[in-house]
Scaffold this motif. Structure first.
Motif, PDB file in Angstrom:
ATOM      1  N   ALA A 103      -4.493  28.905 -28.666  1.00 24.93           N
ATOM      2  CA  ALA A 103      -3.431  29.420 -29.525  1.00 24.93           C
ATOM      3  C   ALA A 103      -2.401  28.330 -29.821  1.00 24.93           C
ATOM      4  O   ALA A 103      -1.908  28.204 -30.957  1.00 24.93           O
ATOM      5  CB  ALA A 103      -2.763  30.626 -28.863  1.00 24.93           C
ATOM      6  N   LEU A 104      -2.066  27.519 -28.815  1.00 27.73           N
ATOM      7  CA  LEU A 104      -1.148  26.398 -29.034  1.00 27.73           C
ATOM      8  C   LEU A 104      -1.748  25.381 -30.006  1.00 27.73           C
ATOM      9  O   LEU A 104      -1.022  24.762 -30.808  1.00 27.73           O
ATOM     10  CB  LEU A 104      -0.818  25.723 -27.702  1.00 27.73           C
ATOM     11  CG  LEU A 104       0.040  26.542 -26.726  1.00 27.73           C
ATOM     12  CD1 LEU A 104       0.151  25.814 -25.385  1.00 27.73           C
ATOM     13  CD2 LEU A 104       1.419  26.797 -27.312  1.00 27.73           C
ATOM     14  N   ALA A 105      -3.055  25.213 -29.952  1.00 25.08           N
ATOM     15  CA  ALA A 105      -3.723  24.294 -30.879  1.00 25.08           C
ATOM     16  C   ALA A 105      -3.534  24.740 -32.322  1.00 25.08           C
ATOM     17  O   ALA A 105      -3.282  23.915 -33.214  1.00 25.08           O
ATOM     18  CB  ALA A 105      -5.208  24.211 -30.545  1.00 25.08           C
ATOM     19  N   ASP A 106      -3.644  26.039 -32.563  1.00 22.42           N
ATOM     20  CA  ASP A 106      -3.462  26.540 -33.924  1.00 22.42           C
ATOM     21  C   ASP A 106      -2.045  26.301 -34.423  1.00 22.42           C
ATOM     22  O   ASP A 106      -1.835  26.020 -35.613  1.00 22.42           O
ATOM     23  CB  ASP A 106      -3.804  28.030 -33.981  1.00 22.42           C
ATOM     24  CG  ASP A 106      -5.310  28.267 -34.053  1.00 22.42           C
ATOM     25  OD1 ASP A 106      -5.951  27.664 -34.933  1.00 22.42           O
ATOM     26  OD2 ASP A 106      -5.835  29.041 -33.244  1.00 22.42           O
ATOM     27  N   LEU A 107      -1.056  26.400 -33.547  1.00 27.11           N
ATOM     28  CA  LEU A 107       0.323  26.097 -33.946  1.00 27.11           C
ATOM     29  C   LEU A 107       0.443  24.648 -34.408  1.00 27.11           C
ATOM     30  O   LEU A 107       1.106  24.354 -35.412  1.00 27.11           O
ATOM     31  CB  LEU A 107       1.275  26.355 -32.774  1.00 27.11           C
ATOM     32  CG  LEU A 107       1.612  27.811 -32.458  1.00 27.11           C
ATOM     33  CD1 LEU A 107       2.517  27.881 -31.232  1.00 27.11           C
ATOM     34  CD2 LEU A 107       2.285  28.481 -33.651  1.00 27.11           C
ATOM     35  N   ALA A 108      -0.190  23.742 -33.668  1.00 22.47           N
ATOM     36  CA  ALA A 108      -0.147  22.330 -34.053  1.00 22.47           C
ATOM     37  C   ALA A 108      -0.846  22.095 -35.386  1.00 22.47           C
ATOM     38  O   ALA A 108      -0.371  21.318 -36.231  1.00 22.47           O
ATOM     39  CB  ALA A 108      -0.779  21.476 -32.953  1.00 22.47           C
ATOM     40  N   LEU A 109      -1.974  22.773 -35.621  1.00 19.59           N
ATOM     41  CA  LEU A 109      -2.728  22.580 -36.860  1.00 19.59           C
ATOM     42  C   LEU A 109      -1.987  23.160 -38.064  1.00 19.59           C
ATOM     43  O   LEU A 109      -2.120  22.656 -39.184  1.00 19.59           O
ATOM     44  CB  LEU A 109      -4.120  23.206 -36.721  1.00 19.59           C
ATOM     45  CG  LEU A 109      -5.047  22.492 -35.723  1.00 19.59           C
ATOM     46  CD1 LEU A 109      -6.330  23.283 -35.515  1.00 19.59           C
ATOM     47  CD2 LEU A 109      -5.362  21.074 -36.188  1.00 19.59           C
ATOM     48  N   ILE A 110      -1.229  24.234 -37.846  1.00 14.14           N
ATOM     49  CA  ILE A 110      -0.414  24.780 -38.935  1.00 14.14           C
ATOM     50  C   ILE A 110       0.595  23.740 -39.421  1.00 14.14           C
ATOM     51  O   ILE A 110       0.863  23.612 -40.618  1.00 14.14           O
ATOM     52  CB  ILE A 110       0.310  26.058 -38.471  1.00 14.14           C
ATOM     53  CG1 ILE A 110      -0.697  27.210 -38.312  1.00 14.14           C
ATOM     54  CG2 ILE A 110       1.399  26.466 -39.473  1.00 14.14           C
ATOM     55  CD1 ILE A 110      -0.105  28.465 -37.698  1.00 14.14           C
ATOM     56  N   ALA A 111       1.145  22.972 -38.480  1.00 15.62           N
ATOM     57  CA  ALA A 111       2.172  21.976 -38.812  1.00 15.62           C
ATOM     58  C   ALA A 111       1.606  20.589 -39.089  1.00 15.62           C
ATOM     59  O   ALA A 111       2.364  19.639 -39.290  1.00 15.62           O
ATOM     60  CB  ALA A 111       3.186  21.894 -37.668  1.00 15.62           C
ATOM     61  N   ALA A 112       0.283  20.451 -39.120  1.00 13.11           N
ATOM     62  CA  ALA A 112      -0.359  19.129 -39.175  1.00 13.11           C
ATOM     63  C   ALA A 112      -0.250  18.497 -40.564  1.00 13.11           C
ATOM     64  O   ALA A 112      -1.187  18.552 -41.357  1.00 13.11           O
ATOM     65  CB  ALA A 112      -1.820  19.236 -38.751  1.00 13.11           C
ATOM     66  N   ALA A 113       0.906  17.875 -40.834  1.00 20.50           N
ATOM     67  CA  ALA A 113       1.087  17.141 -42.088  1.00 20.50           C
ATOM     68  C   ALA A 113       0.802  15.656 -41.912  1.00 20.50           C
ATOM     69  O   ALA A 113       0.840  14.899 -42.879  1.00 20.50           O
ATOM     70  CB  ALA A 113       2.507  17.340 -42.606  1.00 20.50           C
ATOM     71  N   ASN A 114       0.522  15.234 -40.670  1.00 19.33           N
ATOM     72  CA  ASN A 114       0.209  13.829 -40.411  1.00 19.33           C
ATOM     73  C   ASN A 114      -0.897  13.758 -39.362  1.00 19.33           C
ATOM     74  O   ASN A 114      -1.243  14.766 -38.725  1.00 19.33           O
ATOM     75  CB  ASN A 114       1.459  13.070 -39.944  1.00 19.33           C
ATOM     76  CG  ASN A 114       2.154  13.761 -38.780  1.00 19.33           C
ATOM     77  OD1 ASN A 114       1.525  14.092 -37.775  1.00 19.33           O
ATOM     78  ND2 ASN A 114       3.455  13.995 -38.925  1.00 19.33           N
ATOM     79  N   PHE A 115      -1.438  12.551 -39.183  1.00 19.70           N
ATOM     80  CA  PHE A 115      -2.581  12.404 -38.286  1.00 19.70           C
ATOM     81  C   PHE A 115      -2.252  12.715 -36.827  1.00 19.70           C
ATOM     82  O   PHE A 115      -3.075  13.329 -36.136  1.00 19.70           O
ATOM     83  CB  PHE A 115      -3.177  10.997 -38.403  1.00 19.70           C
ATOM     84  CG  PHE A 115      -4.425  10.810 -37.586  1.00 19.70           C
ATOM     85  CD1 PHE A 115      -5.628  11.364 -37.996  1.00 19.70           C
ATOM     86  CD2 PHE A 115      -4.387  10.098 -36.384  1.00 19.70           C
ATOM     87  CE1 PHE A 115      -6.781  11.215 -37.232  1.00 19.70           C
ATOM     88  CE2 PHE A 115      -5.530   9.946 -35.623  1.00 19.70           C
ATOM     89  CZ  PHE A 115      -6.736  10.508 -36.052  1.00 19.70           C
ATOM     90  N   PRO A 116      -1.076  12.325 -36.283  1.00 18.90           N
ATOM     91  CA  PRO A 116      -0.795  12.669 -34.881  1.00 18.90           C
ATOM     92  C   PRO A 116      -0.850  14.165 -34.599  1.00 18.90           C
ATOM     93  O   PRO A 116      -1.376  14.587 -33.566  1.00 18.90           O
ATOM     94  CB  PRO A 116       0.613  12.099 -34.667  1.00 18.90           C
ATOM     95  CG  PRO A 116       0.685  10.944 -35.595  1.00 18.90           C
ATOM     96  CD  PRO A 116      -0.058  11.396 -36.822  1.00 18.90           C
ATOM     97  N   LEU A 117      -0.305  14.990 -35.501  1.00 23.63           N
ATOM     98  CA  LEU A 117      -0.360  16.441 -35.294  1.00 23.63           C
ATOM     99  C   LEU A 117      -1.788  16.964 -35.454  1.00 23.63           C
ATOM    100  O   LEU A 117      -2.211  17.879 -34.741  1.00 23.63           O
ATOM    101  CB  LEU A 117       0.571  17.146 -36.269  1.00 23.63           C
ATOM    102  CG  LEU A 117       2.050  17.174 -35.887  1.00 23.63           C
ATOM    103  CD1 LEU A 117       2.890  17.804 -36.995  1.00 23.63           C
ATOM    104  CD2 LEU A 117       2.252  17.928 -34.576  1.00 23.63           C
ATOM    105  N   LEU A 118      -2.527  16.397 -36.410  1.00 20.45           N
ATOM    106  CA  LEU A 118      -3.933  16.770 -36.558  1.00 20.45           C
ATOM    107  C   LEU A 118      -4.690  16.445 -35.286  1.00 20.45           C
ATOM    108  O   LEU A 118      -5.509  17.242 -34.808  1.00 20.45           O
ATOM    109  CB  LEU A 118      -4.542  16.015 -37.744  1.00 20.45           C
ATOM    110  CG  LEU A 118      -6.047  16.186 -37.970  1.00 20.45           C
ATOM    111  CD1 LEU A 118      -6.382  17.625 -38.353  1.00 20.45           C
ATOM    112  CD2 LEU A 118      -6.540  15.229 -39.053  1.00 20.45           C
ATOM    113  N   LEU A 119      -4.425  15.283 -34.717  1.00 22.81           N
ATOM    114  CA  LEU A 119      -5.080  14.875 -33.480  1.00 22.81           C
ATOM    115  C   LEU A 119      -4.680  15.790 -32.325  1.00 22.81           C
ATOM    116  O   LEU A 119      -5.534  16.224 -31.543  1.00 22.81           O
ATOM    117  CB  LEU A 119      -4.708  13.425 -33.160  1.00 22.81           C
ATOM    118  CG  LEU A 119      -5.341  12.813 -31.915  1.00 22.81           C
ATOM    119  CD1 LEU A 119      -6.861  12.775 -32.041  1.00 22.81           C
ATOM    120  CD2 LEU A 119      -4.793  11.408 -31.673  1.00 22.81           C
TER     121      LEU A 119
END
Length: 413
Positions: free
Chosen positions: A89-105
């Motif tokens: 679930a925390l991973a999905d929060l990060a992917l929602i905000a993933a506007a750059n490669f570090p957040l995508l990673l």
């Protein structure tokens, strides 16, 4: 088969329902995530493939931890699964905000870790709640719930994108499904560790499992199968969208991708139980050989579809239908095979090793596919022929696996 299914414990049906719910959320993002990050946010296919691959590295840690904790009387399968739901679930929060490669990673690292925790503990819990006579049927029904959930998620996800264009909502639904799954497990499922687990020395578990020669051979072929499956999930949607050209000069649209992969999952759901019933009379090695042949034919059809034109739509449907058969032939037999060779007290550890193959396969596969897609259309098309040819290696390994199993049976008391 009906009589065996009717004897399942209540917890098995609760797990099956939970898995359907969980995979419903996964289906929302599985096909569309690569398209979103490449075509909407502007990441390269290689960057997305590397992020997904890095997630699989985190999945290695998750699987190792899951195997040890799942076999531990002080922790158990259920708590591992709840921890998995929180991480995902925390991973999905990060992917929602993933506007750059570090957040995508970061999102992929958390998702990989959560998925790594999930599979060994879940497969071990299913084995605990069934008998040797019913385990293959339980795994088949569990996989059926997986594919039905995925199919519904892919279909609803396509509708959501078509109506709103908001890809972030897909990750939100996925995150909610993980949280609901965690609550369901925590409230309704109890651990059912084998009594032998209470006496087992955990410090020797991994050494004993890794020294099993039959498991060693299976690890190689299992990794190849997961490389194949990763191509369907990560490489094929982008290939059809960006490489294959229809008569109007465009690739497959998101709507076409949605219907195509919904059919792939629906056909898997329709054929899961009939295939399981048919393969019950065959050895696991023979069943897996059939799966390897089906993957080879499916990859050949994808190569043919790469020639383009409107006929590519029909060929893609045929290809994904064949790949569905390969998937439903492989998955239940692979899990049941590990349970067959694992000592009762080491189920979690053996299944963790089997699940590590998925981490390796899904680490290698998306990266290779991304490199092929970024290279050139010609190389991207040839890539599917190389996958087809690799099935020959898979068949040779399965011959060795069959010899190992026969030797094991002859040596058993």
């Amino acid at each position: 088969m009906t009589q065996r299914i009717s004897s399942f414990r209540r917890e098995i049906w609760l797990l099956i329902f939970g898995r359907l719910l969980l995979q419903l959320g996964t289906g929302f993002v599985l096909v569309y995530a690569p398209i979103y990050f490449v075509n909407q946010l502007g990441f390269s296919a290689t960057a997305v493939g590397l992020a997904v691959g890095a997630g699989q590295v985190a999945g290695v840690a998750g699987r190792i931890l899951s195997g040890s904790l799942a076999d531990s009387p002080g922790f158990g399968r259920r708590r591992v699964l709840v921890l998995s739901a929180i991480a995902s679930a925390l991973a999905d929060l990060a992917l929602i905000a993933a506007a750059n490669f570090p957040l995508l990673l970061l999102g992929n690292l958390l998702m990989g870790f959560g998925v790594g925790l999930y599979w060994p503990a879940m497969e071990a819990l299913v084995a605990d709640l069934t008998t040797a006579a019913t385990s293959r049927d339980a795994y088949a029904l569990s996989r059926l719930a997986d594919v039905i959930g995925l199919g519904m998620g892919i279909a609803f996800g396509g509708v959501l994108i078509a109506t709103t264009g908001m890809y972030q909502l897909l990750f939100a639904v996925d995150g909610v499904s993980f949280l609901v799954f965690g609550v369901l497990l925590g409230a309704l499922i109890r651990d059912s560790l084998p009594k032998s687990s209470q006496k087992h020395d955990q410090s020797r578990a991994w050494k004993r499992a890794l020294s099993d020669s039959t498991l060693q051979v299976f690890v190689v072929v299992n990794t190849l199968f997961t490389v194949y499956l990763s191509q369907i999930d990560s490489t094929l949607p982008l290939y059809l969208t960006n490489v294959v050209k229809l008569d109007n000069g465009s690739g497959f649209s998101e709507t076409m991708i949605s219907w195509l992969f919904s059919w792939h999952i629906a056909f898997a759901a329709l054929t899961q139980l009939p295939v399981s019933r048919f393969t019950r009379t065959h050895s696991h090695a023979k069943t897996l050989a059939g799966a390897a042949a089906l993957f080879a034919v499916g990859f050949f059809c994808i190569w043919v579809a790469g020639m383009g034109g409107d006929r590519a739509i029909i060929i893609a449907v045929v290809a994904l239908s064949i790949l569905s058969l390969g998937m439903v032939t492989y998955a239940p037999s692979g899990s049941a095979f590990i349970i067959d060779i694992a000592p009762e007290s080491l189920r979690g550890t053996y299944l963790a090793i089997g699940s590590l193959c998925w981490a390796v396969g899904y680490g290698i596969g998306p990266s290779l596919g991304g490199l092929a897609l970024d290279a050139s259309p010609a190389i991207a098309r040839q890539y599917w022929l190389y996958l087809m040819l690799s099935s020959g290696i898979c068949l040779l390994i399965l011959l060795e696996l069959r010899r190992q199993v026969r030797r094991r049976v002859q040596q058993s008391p």
